[in-house]
Design an enzyme around this catalytic site. Structure first.
Site, short mmCIF file in Angstrom:
data_model
loop_
_atom_site.label_atom_id
_atom_site.label_comp_id
_atom_site.label_asym_id
_atom_site.label_seq_id
_atom_site.Cartn_x
_atom_site.Cartn_y
_atom_site.Cartn_z
CB CYS A 52 72.95 34.04 -23.91
SG CYS A 52 74.59 34.66 -24.32
CB CYS A 56 74.84 33.90 -31.53
SG CYS A 56 76.10 34.52 -30.39
CB CYS A 59 72.61 30.86 -30.12
SG CYS A 59 72.77 29.98 -28.55
CB CYS A 96 82.42 19.96 -23.38
SG CYS A 96 82.47 21.64 -23.99
CB CYS A 128 86.18 21.03 -22.77
SG CYS A 128 85.92 22.34 -23.99
CB CYS A 188 88.13 23.49 -28.28
SG CYS A 188 86.71 22.81 -29.18
NE ARG A 260 84.87 17.34 -30.15
CZ ARG A 260 85.65 18.31 -29.68
NH1 ARG A 260 85.27 19.55 -29.76
NH2 ARG A 260 86.81 18.02 -29.14
#
Ligand code: SAM
Ligand code: DTB
Ligand code: SF4
Length: 334
Positions: A52, A56, A59, A96, A128, A188, A260
């Site tokens: 990616c 972040c 991550c 998801c 999702c 979400c 959640r």
């Protein structure tokens, strides 16, 4: 809109209540606005993994860091649908799909995602997607294909955000959430604890989430899963009581939302998870893998639910609650 000083004062006061009072308040709201014994069961599937371009710092899928994650291109539809069938057979009501993209790009890959969404939703699962930034017209296409929800986390406070990610801004995140909402998808949005943030950052994150109008239907609260190679691999973990405080405050501020208990459950014992349910959490990820990191065994989760006398949440019931209670004013502190 930036949260006002008064709002922040009120939220900080809630967060810092004696734990007994905080949980009592949260449970009071929970009993009133949610199915008190229901826990939504979601399954995660990484459909495109790693490489990616975003940075972040938490991550393992960021191309900026050398982590144990093996990159995988977009999965085939049949394989994803097979995973969705397994998830449904395993008791999940929501599937998801996560893609390690900075943003959704028009083209053959997005067309494949739309086809996949369509097939998964026709299995009777709530779909999702979490695929990075997207425009409103793309969100509309997802909705038309059968997607119900889009996940896009604010992660932390506006002030702390640049310490965590520099390849996009907080407003980029809020814009995508607006596009998702305008397209009629459910929102979400949540965050991560244990990234070196202060209590004030958590208070500000919760203020931002609660100020979304309407409030998000789901609010995932993640504890950082520290992954070797990421800049946050040695971050001090959030304590269980701080985690519980954040969950309880989210429940009080967002009575109609599903809260959640997301990443980080493997590090929590059963008692801590039970405290989170007491504090108002009513959703978990089911299955032994999150996107790339491990999660508790499904059989252990079902055993825990049974020990606590909790049952899988019926999605229709949850939506009914949310419709009835969205926009509820945050409860007064005194
Ligand atoms: N690329 C998309 C995005 O960033 O929105 C979707 C996938 S991304 C992995 C989804 C969310 O997972 C992130 O927003 C973050 O909140 C959470 N996450 C990622 N790595 C994590 C970690 N190591 N521990 C806890 N949560 C994490
Ligand atoms: C969310 O808030 N947590 C999930 C889901 N939304 C997409 C992702 C957790 C990822 C944990 C790290 C990993 O497994 O790669
Ligand atoms: Fe990419 Fe999402 Fe991971 Fe950030 S959190 S590096 S955007 S996959």
């Amino acid at each position: 809109m930036k949260p006002s000083t008064d709002q922040l004062d009120e939220i900080r006061e809630i967060y810092n209540l004696p734990l007994t009072t905080l949980i009592f308040r949260a449970q009071h709201i929970h009993q009133r606005f949610q199915d008190p014994a229901g826990v939504q069961l979601c399954t995660l599937q990484s459909i495109k993994t790693g490489k990616c371009p975003e940075n972040c710092t938490y991550c393992p899928q960021s191309a900026h860091y050398d982590t144990p994650v093996e990159a995988e291109p977009l999965m085939d539809i049949e394989d994803i649908v097979g995973k969705a069938k397994e998830a449904k057979a395993g008791g999940a009501s929501r599937f998801c799909m996560g893609a390690a993209w900075r943003d959704v790009r028009d083209g053959p890959q997005f067309d494949l995602v739309l086809k996949t969404v369509n097939e998964v939703s026709s299995l009777g699962l709530e779909v999702c997607c979490t695929m990075g930034m997207l425009r409103e017209d793309q969100a509309v296409k997802l909705k038309e294909a059968g997607c119900a929800v889009y996940n896009h986390n604010l992660d932390t406070s506006r002030e702390y955000y640049p310490e965590i990610i520099t390849t996009r801004t907080y407003d980029d995140r809020l814009n995508t959430l607006q596009n998702v909402r305008s397209a009629g998808l459910e929102v979400c949005a949540g965050g991560i604890l244990g990234m070196g943030e202060t209590v004030e950052d958590r208070v500000k994150l919760l203020a931002e989430l609660a100020a979304l109008d309407p409030q998000p239907e789901s609010v995932p609260i993640n504890a950082l899963v520290p992954v070797p190679g990421t800049p946050l691999e040695n971050a001090d973990p959030v304590t269980s009581f701080e985690f519980v405080r954040t969950v309880a405050t989210a429940r009080i501020l967002m009575p109609g939302s599903i809260v959640r208990l997301s990443a980080g459950r493997l590090e929590m014992n059963e008692e801590t998870q039970a405290l989170c349910f007491l504090a108002g959490a009513n959703s978990i990820f089911l299955g032994d893998k999150l996107l790339t990191t491990p999660n508790p065994e499904q059989s252990d989760d079902f055993q825990l639910l049974a020990k606590l006398g909790l049952h899988p949440l019926d999605p229709e019931e949850a939506r009914r609650f949310h419709r009835a209670n969205r926009g509820s004013e945050p409860a007064a502190v005194s």
